[in-house]
Design an enzyme around this catalytic site. Structure first.
Site, short mmCIF file in Angstrom:
data_model
loop_
_atom_site.label_atom_id
_atom_site.label_comp_id
_atom_site.label_asym_id
_atom_site.label_seq_id
_atom_site.Cartn_x
_atom_site.Cartn_y
_atom_site.Cartn_z
N ALA A 137 4.05 4.00 0.90
CA ALA A 137 4.77 4.53 2.07
C ALA A 137 5.86 3.51 2.44
O ALA A 137 5.93 3.01 3.57
CB ALA A 137 3.85 4.84 3.24
N SER A 193 6.51 -0.10 9.96
CA SER A 193 5.15 -0.04 9.43
C SER A 193 4.94 1.34 8.82
O SER A 193 5.45 2.33 9.36
CB SER A 193 4.15 -0.26 10.56
N SER A 194 4.19 1.39 7.73
CA SER A 194 3.89 2.70 7.12
C SER A 194 3.20 3.60 8.13
O SER A 194 3.41 4.81 8.15
CB SER A 194 2.99 2.49 5.91
N ASP A 213 2.65 -9.13 9.20
CA ASP A 213 1.20 -9.34 9.10
C ASP A 213 0.96 -10.84 9.02
O ASP A 213 0.56 -11.36 7.98
CB ASP A 213 0.67 -8.60 7.87
N HIS A 266 9.16 1.33 3.27
CA HIS A 266 10.23 1.41 4.26
C HIS A 266 11.11 0.16 4.09
O HIS A 266 10.90 -0.63 3.15
CB HIS A 266 9.64 1.49 5.68
N MET A 298 0.84 -1.20 0.00
CA MET A 298 0.00 0.00 0.00
C MET A 298 0.88 1.26 0.00
O MET A 298 0.41 2.35 0.35
CB MET A 298 -0.94 -0.02 1.20
N GLY A 329 11.20 -2.60 5.56
CA GLY A 329 10.46 -3.88 5.55
C GLY A 329 10.05 -4.24 4.13
O GLY A 329 10.30 -5.36 3.65
N HIS A 330 9.43 -3.27 3.44
CA HIS A 330 9.06 -3.51 2.04
C HIS A 330 10.31 -3.79 1.19
O HIS A 330 10.31 -4.66 0.33
CB HIS A 330 8.36 -2.27 1.47
N GLN A 332 -10.37 -2.77 2.51
CA GLN A 332 -9.85 -3.42 3.72
C GLN A 332 -9.81 -2.48 4.92
O GLN A 332 -9.40 -2.88 6.00
CB GLN A 332 -8.48 -4.04 3.47
P1 AMP Z 1 1.62 -2.95 3.49
O1 AMP Z 1 2.13 -1.92 2.52
O2 AMP Z 1 1.68 -2.53 4.91
O3 AMP Z 1 0.28 -3.50 3.06
O4 AMP Z 1 2.64 -4.17 3.39
C1 AMP Z 1 2.98 -4.76 2.17
C2 AMP Z 1 3.78 -6.01 2.46
O5 AMP Z 1 4.96 -5.67 3.19
C3 AMP Z 1 3.02 -7.02 3.34
O6 AMP Z 1 3.32 -8.34 2.88
C4 AMP Z 1 3.59 -6.78 4.70
O7 AMP Z 1 3.52 -7.90 5.56
C5 AMP Z 1 5.04 -6.45 4.37
N1 AMP Z 1 5.63 -5.69 5.47
C6 AMP Z 1 5.17 -4.55 6.03
N2 AMP Z 1 5.95 -4.19 7.07
C7 AMP Z 1 6.93 -5.13 7.16
C8 AMP Z 1 8.04 -5.33 8.04
N3 AMP Z 1 8.31 -4.49 9.04
N4 AMP Z 1 8.83 -6.40 7.84
C9 AMP Z 1 8.56 -7.28 6.84
N5 AMP Z 1 7.53 -7.15 5.98
C10 AMP Z 1 6.72 -6.09 6.13
#
Ligand code: AMP
Length: 253
Positions: free
Chosen positions: A32, A185-186, A150, A34, A30, A36-37, A61
């Site tokens: 933003a 997290s975003s 997640d 970081h 989604m 993690g992504h 969602q």
């Molecule tokens: P999101 O943009 O928050 O929907 O996340 C997109 C993908 O990145 C999802 O598969 C999340 O589980 C993963 N994700 C988000 N934050 C992290 C993190 N801190 N470490 C690993 N994966 C992450």
């Protein structure tokens, strides 16, 4: 790095890739973005010929309209993260292309999705599973990468892919944390400085407290508004709001 707003243009590109027998790795997000992504993107880069990133803030969602309105958008930075990770294509679809049916059709799971976050965010996992099925069908990747941050979402997506005989392999990637232990997290962008200082306590309490009940009490005393702390399938899961920002985390037990 190519960008696709039009899904028709993406489908043409996909046909060319398939004809050339190039493998596709896919990371749905989604935005933003970081570290993690970035870790998911790097893994996809290592394991595939062509890497696709999608950035789509999926309204179905979000059970809370305020949460959707506040969701951070940092597209210039996202392009930079994508470029650095070696992404080949970014999909930036519009609502009417993702939901030509106006969300008349949806994917539901009726057991695990009702627990944990599902018990506190009605309809959330219907929205997640529906958009992930649409995106997996559109991208037709060999592999798609999801974060253990997640964990419930990851398990539900694995289950959906099995249940519907979908052919993309789902690859789980470990949670990336800040040096103080806070899961990236975003939504962390929305934490005020005081809440940001306090936020790492979520993980600390989950790791260092003997029972989930005690962990819940400790977090409440520290000022977290706790949705749940639960031990399930060998992990401890929690969601809590701090300074108006909902945080989730999970750790192995
Ligand atoms: P999101 O943009 O928050 O929907 O996340 C997109 C993908 O990145 C999802 O598969 C999340 O589980 C993963 N994700 C988000 N934050 C992290 C993190 N801190 N470490 C690993 N994966 C992450």
């Amino acid at each position: 790095m190519k960008e696709f707003i039009s899904l028709q243009n993406w489908i043409h590109e996909r046909s060319d890739l398939k004809r050339a027998h190039r493998t596709i790795g896919f990371v749905p997000t989604m935005g933003a973005l970081h570290a993690g992504h970035a870790s998911l993107l790097k893994r996809a880069r290592e394991e595939n010929d062509f890497v696709v990133l999608s950035i789509y803030v999926n309204p179905t969602q979000f059970n809370n309209p305020n949460d959707l309105a506040k969701y951070p958008i940092t597209i210039e930075n996202d392009r930079e993260v994508a470029r650095e990770a070696g992404v080949d294509a970014i999909l930036l679809p519009r609502y009417d292309e993702i939901y030509p049916d106006g969300y008349r059709y949806k994917v539901s799971e009726n057991e695990f999705s009702k627990l944990l976050c599902g018990a506190h965010r009605p309809g959330h996992f219907d929205g997640v599973l529906t958009v992930v099925m649409k995106l997996l069908n559109l991208v037709q990747a060999d592999r798609a990468y999801f974060g253990e941050k997640d964990f419930q979402q990851l398990q539900l997506i694995k289950g959906m892919v099995e249940a519907f005989f979908m052919t993309t392999a789902i690859v789980a990637c470990p949670t990336v944390r800040e040096t103080d232990g806070l899961a990236m997290s975003s939504r962390n962008l929305n934490l005020n400085p005081r809440a940001r200082d306090q936020a790492p306590q979520l993980r600390e309490v989950l790791v260092n407290t003997p029972t989930s009940l005690e962990a819940r009490e400790k977090l409440s005393q520290l000022g977290f508004d706790v949705d749940y702390v639960e031990d399930l399938h060998g992990r401890r899961f929690a969601a809590a709001t701090l300074g108006g920002v909902r945080l989730i985390d999970n750790v192995a037990r």
